[in-house]
Scaffold this motif. Structure first.
Motif, PDB file in Angstrom:
ATOM      1  N   GLY A   8       1.104  -1.214  -0.101  1.00  0.00           N
ATOM      2  CA  GLY A   8      -0.160   0.109   0.026  1.00  0.00           C
ATOM      3  C   GLY A   8       0.717   1.236   0.217  1.00  0.00           C
ATOM      4  O   GLY A   8       0.726   2.170   0.585  1.00  0.00           O
ATOM      5  N   ALA A  12      -0.670   7.995   1.643  1.00  0.00           N
ATOM      6  CA  ALA A  12      -0.097   9.119   2.167  1.00  0.00           C
ATOM      7  C   ALA A  12       0.916   8.920   3.360  1.00  0.00           C
ATOM      8  O   ALA A  12       1.943   9.506   3.280  1.00  0.00           O
ATOM      9  CB  ALA A  12      -1.131  10.481   2.115  1.00  0.00           C
ATOM     10  N   SER A  34      -1.550  -0.001  -8.173  1.00  0.00           N
ATOM     11  CA  SER A  34      -1.436   0.987  -9.280  1.00  0.00           C
ATOM     12  C   SER A  34       0.133   1.233  -9.788  1.00  0.00           C
ATOM     13  O   SER A  34       0.838   1.677  -8.986  1.00  0.00           O
ATOM     14  CB  SER A  34      -1.915   2.448  -9.006  1.00  0.00           C
ATOM     15  OG  SER A  34      -1.627   3.359  -9.884  1.00  0.00           O
ATOM     16  N   ALA A  86       0.071  -0.806   4.661  1.00  0.00           N
ATOM     17  CA  ALA A  86      -0.590   0.445   5.011  1.00  0.00           C
ATOM     18  C   ALA A  86      -1.941   0.437   4.159  1.00  0.00           C
ATOM     19  O   ALA A  86      -2.823   1.278   4.260  1.00  0.00           O
ATOM     20  CB  ALA A  86       0.292   1.629   4.523  1.00  0.00           C
ATOM     21  N   ARG A 105     -16.655  -7.208   1.254  1.00  0.00           N
ATOM     22  CA  ARG A 105     -15.740  -6.825   0.491  1.00  0.00           C
ATOM     23  C   ARG A 105     -14.567  -5.824   1.161  1.00  0.00           C
ATOM     24  O   ARG A 105     -13.578  -6.060   1.080  1.00  0.00           O
ATOM     25  CB  ARG A 105     -16.205  -5.913  -0.840  1.00  0.00           C
ATOM     26  CG  ARG A 105     -15.410  -5.173  -1.820  1.00  0.00           C
ATOM     27  CD  ARG A 105     -15.904  -4.569  -2.914  1.00  0.00           C
ATOM     28  NE  ARG A 105     -14.846  -3.870  -3.565  1.00  0.00           N
ATOM     29  CZ  ARG A 105     -14.405  -2.516  -3.288  1.00  0.00           C
ATOM     30  NH1 ARG A 105     -14.934  -1.974  -2.158  1.00  0.00           N
ATOM     31  NH2 ARG A 105     -13.434  -2.028  -3.720  1.00  0.00           N
ATOM     32  N   LYS A 155     -10.793  -3.182  11.452  1.00  0.00           N
ATOM     33  CA  LYS A 155      -9.859  -2.555  11.873  1.00  0.00           C
ATOM     34  C   LYS A 155      -9.447  -3.111  13.598  1.00  0.00           C
ATOM     35  O   LYS A 155      -8.568  -3.359  13.935  1.00  0.00           O
ATOM     36  CB  LYS A 155      -9.634  -1.046  12.201  1.00  0.00           C
ATOM     37  CG  LYS A 155      -9.839  -0.316  10.843  1.00  0.00           C
ATOM     38  CD  LYS A 155      -8.245  -0.692  10.157  1.00  0.00           C
ATOM     39  CE  LYS A 155      -8.176   0.404   9.178  1.00  0.00           C
ATOM     40  NZ  LYS A 155      -6.779   0.045   8.372  1.00  0.00           N
ATOM     41  N   GLY A 182      -5.754   8.662  14.414  1.00  0.00           N
ATOM     42  CA  GLY A 182      -7.207   9.152  14.660  1.00  0.00           C
ATOM     43  C   GLY A 182      -7.321   9.914  13.187  1.00  0.00           C
ATOM     44  O   GLY A 182      -7.299   9.004  12.395  1.00  0.00           O
ATOM     45  N   MET A 188      -7.796   9.458   1.415  1.00  0.00           N
ATOM     46  CA  MET A 188      -8.717   8.691   2.079  1.00  0.00           C
ATOM     47  C   MET A 188      -9.948   9.515   2.835  1.00  0.00           C
ATOM     48  O   MET A 188     -10.965   9.049   2.557  1.00  0.00           O
ATOM     49  CB  MET A 188      -8.366   7.529   2.971  1.00  0.00           C
ATOM     50  CG  MET A 188      -9.273   6.753   3.702  1.00  0.00           C
ATOM     51  SD  MET A 188      -8.507   5.812   4.998  1.00  0.00           S
ATOM     52  CE  MET A 188      -8.258   4.482   3.996  1.00  0.00           C
TER      53      MET A 188
HETATM   54  N1  LIG Z   1      -6.474   9.004   6.930  1.00  0.00           N
HETATM   55  C1  LIG Z   1      -6.942   8.664   8.193  1.00  0.00           C
HETATM   56  O1  LIG Z   1      -7.778   9.541   8.919  1.00  0.00           O
HETATM   57  C2  LIG Z   1      -6.547   7.172   8.738  1.00  0.00           C
HETATM   58  C3  LIG Z   1      -6.942   7.091  10.178  1.00  0.00           C
HETATM   59  C4  LIG Z   1      -6.796   5.711  10.720  1.00  0.00           C
HETATM   60  C5  LIG Z   1      -6.410   4.995   9.887  1.00  0.00           C
HETATM   61  N2  LIG Z   1      -6.004   5.116   8.697  1.00  0.00           N
HETATM   62  C6  LIG Z   1      -5.317   3.909   7.818  1.00  0.00           C
HETATM   63  O2  LIG Z   1      -4.020   4.376   7.184  1.00  0.00           O
HETATM   64  C7  LIG Z   1      -3.821   3.523   6.175  1.00  0.00           C
HETATM   65  C8  LIG Z   1      -3.229   4.321   5.177  1.00  0.00           C
HETATM   66  O3  LIG Z   1      -4.449   5.093   4.804  1.00  0.00           O
HETATM   67  P1  LIG Z   1      -3.929   6.908   4.289  1.00  0.00           P
HETATM   68  O4  LIG Z   1      -4.839   7.749   5.012  1.00  0.00           O
HETATM   69  O5  LIG Z   1      -2.659   6.982   3.955  1.00  0.00           O
HETATM   70  O6  LIG Z   1      -4.994   6.908   2.865  1.00  0.00           O
HETATM   71  P2  LIG Z   1      -4.443   6.844   1.413  1.00  0.00           P
HETATM   72  O7  LIG Z   1      -3.402   8.001   1.133  1.00  0.00           O
HETATM   73  O8  LIG Z   1      -5.843   7.143   0.667  1.00  0.00           O
HETATM   74  O9  LIG Z   1      -4.106   5.431   1.150  1.00  0.00           O
HETATM   75  C9  LIG Z   1      -4.866   4.193   0.930  1.00  0.00           C
HETATM   76  C10 LIG Z   1      -3.914   3.308   0.560  1.00  0.00           C
HETATM   77  O10 LIG Z   1      -4.671   2.124   0.324  1.00  0.00           O
HETATM   78  C11 LIG Z   1      -4.800   1.689  -0.963  1.00  0.00           C
HETATM   79  N3  LIG Z   1      -6.029   1.031  -1.148  1.00  0.00           N
HETATM   80  C12 LIG Z   1      -7.165   1.786  -1.010  1.00  0.00           C
HETATM   81  N4  LIG Z   1      -8.203   0.956  -1.522  1.00  0.00           N
HETATM   82  C13 LIG Z   1      -7.851  -0.180  -1.989  1.00  0.00           C
HETATM   83  C14 LIG Z   1      -8.303  -1.510  -2.614  1.00  0.00           C
HETATM   84  N5  LIG Z   1      -9.434  -1.586  -2.613  1.00  0.00           N
HETATM   85  N6  LIG Z   1      -7.564  -2.189  -2.780  1.00  0.00           N
HETATM   86  C15 LIG Z   1      -6.204  -2.223  -2.453  1.00  0.00           C
HETATM   87  N7  LIG Z   1      -5.564  -1.199  -2.095  1.00  0.00           N
HETATM   88  C16 LIG Z   1      -6.539  -0.036  -1.640  1.00  0.00           C
HETATM   89  C17 LIG Z   1      -4.527   2.815  -1.836  1.00  0.00           C
HETATM   90  O11 LIG Z   1      -3.972   2.319  -3.057  1.00  0.00           O
HETATM   91  P3  LIG Z   1      -4.076   3.155  -4.311  1.00  0.00           P
HETATM   92  O12 LIG Z   1      -3.220   4.239  -4.368  1.00  0.00           O
HETATM   93  O13 LIG Z   1      -4.245   2.156  -5.534  1.00  0.00           O
HETATM   94  O14 LIG Z   1      -5.594   3.641  -4.377  1.00  0.00           O
HETATM   95  C18 LIG Z   1      -3.442   3.479  -0.854  1.00  0.00           C
HETATM   96  O15 LIG Z   1      -2.394   2.908  -1.215  1.00  0.00           O
HETATM   97  C19 LIG Z   1      -4.937   3.016   5.846  1.00  0.00           C
HETATM   98  O16 LIG Z   1      -4.991   1.331   6.440  1.00  0.00           O
HETATM   99  C20 LIG Z   1      -6.206   3.546   6.729  1.00  0.00           C
HETATM  100  O17 LIG Z   1      -7.221   2.481   6.952  1.00  0.00           O
HETATM  101  C21 LIG Z   1      -6.251   6.242   7.825  1.00  0.00           C
END
Ligand SMILES: NC(=O)c1ccc[n+]([C@@H]2O[C@H](COP(=O)([O-])OP(=O)(O)OC[C@H]3O[C@@H](n4cnc5c(N)ncnc54)[C@H](OP(=O)(O)O)[C@@H]3O)[C@@H](O)[C@H]2O)c1
Length: 263
Positions: A8, A12, A34, A86, A105, A155, A182, A188
């Motif tokens: 992943g 970000a 991707s 990630a 899913r 989670k 948080g 996302m």
């Molecule tokens: N942002 C928040 O507030 C927050 C809070 C708590 C935990 N988190 C967790 O932190 C982690 C990283 O997220 P982020 O905040 O950095 O968001 P992000 O930048 O949107 O990254 C999401 C990542 O997940 C991949 N992904 C999304 N949907 C997918 C799918 N259906 N199949 C395979 N890969 C998929 C994306 O790949 P593509 O580039 O190919 O789309 C990207 O690498 C996640 O596990 C998220 O649940 C985020």
């Protein structure tokens, strides 16, 4: 050479973390669905001084490929020192409520694929007798809420799995870390209005690096979420349900709904 595997890698939070490790003697292996987005991350890390950055465009949610993906990474890197998982997707809670298929899913993306990859990587690290596995879970897994319980359940499943894995590998040289962010301003959560409790991926990345250095098991990021979640977890059910009323979150995509779903 330090060998880092990121699944992943276009996330970000993952990218901000990877940037903190850019050095001549670091070899990255980046996995994500991707090729285009992986290439952008690859170029960024190379420009920041990473020794070697390789990409493997594979969907981490395709479970049948997971063994092959991890074996390839282990072979190319000649063993993994640090692995970060990630990938994740914010579930469409309303759609999941009326569709078992969408719920499954979401659980596959946010829990099952993560657990599959964590199992394979942990076994490799255990065999080596050293290394670190970091998985990004969420504070959303600490208590189920009407507004986001499908994502939260996934989670929660990941957090409990990681807790047990960390216990299992306690006496080995392997470190297993669960990260619980948080609200983080990333793609996302781009549709949400940002408030006081929001933070940037770079702050979370600093916290992840510190947790790795200190060999923590679980880390809330930023730190104040530990106390917020402690209060939320201790709240009696009737009070909790009154503070977060279902009618408010069920009717529309109101701001309070958005805030509650965002993590
Ligand atoms: N942002 C928040 O507030 C927050 C809070 C708590 C935990 N988190 C967790 O932190 C982690 C990283 O997220 P982020 O905040 O950095 O968001 P992000 O930048 O949107 O990254 C999401 C990542 O997940 C991949 N992904 C999304 N949907 C997918 C799918 N259906 N199949 C395979 N890969 C998929 C994306 O790949 P593509 O580039 O190919 O789309 C990207 O690498 C996640 O596990 C998220 O649940 C985020």
């Amino acid at each position: 050479m330090k060998k880092i595997l990121i699944i992943g890698a276009s996330s970000a939070i993952a990218q901000a973390t990877a940037r903190l490790y850019c050095a001549e003697d670091v070899h990255f292996y980046l996995i994500g669905r991707s090729r285009r987005r992986l290439k952008i991350v690859q170029e960024d890390l190379m420009a920041r001084g990473a020794g070697k950055v390789e990409i493997d465009p594979t969907d981490p949610v395709r479970l049948a490929d997971n063994q092959g993906v991890v074996s390839r990474a282990v072979q190319v890197l000649d063993g993994v020192d640090l692995a970060l998982i990630a990938h994740g997707e914010l579930s469409d809670q309303k759609a999941c409520e009326t569709s078992a298929e969408k719920t499954i899913r979401s659980l596959n993306i946010n829990a099952i694929s993560v657990i599959s990859l964590a199992t394979l990587i942990a076994n490799h690290l255990e065999e080596r007798g050293e290394g670190t596995l970091v998985v990004i879970s969420s504070v959303a897994g600490d208590r189920g809420r009407a507004s986001n319980y499908v994502y939260g359940a996934a989670k929660s499943c990941v957090s409990t799995f990681m807790e047990g894995l960390s216990h299992r590998l306690f006496r080995t040289g392997v470190s297993v870390i669960t990260v619980k962010p948080g609200f983080v301003d990333t793609p996302m959560t781009e549709q949400f209005e940002k408030g006081l409790l929001w933070t940037q991926p770079e702050i979370v990345a600093e916290g992840i690096k510190k947790a790795i250095e200190k060999r923590k098991s679980t880390v809330y990021l930023p730190w104040y979420w530990r106390w917020i979640m402690q209060v939320i977890q201790l709240m009696p059910d009737p009070l909790f349900k009154r503070i977060f009323p279902v009618s408010e979150v069920g009717k529309d995509q109101s701001e309070s709904h958005v805030e509650q779903r965002a993590e």
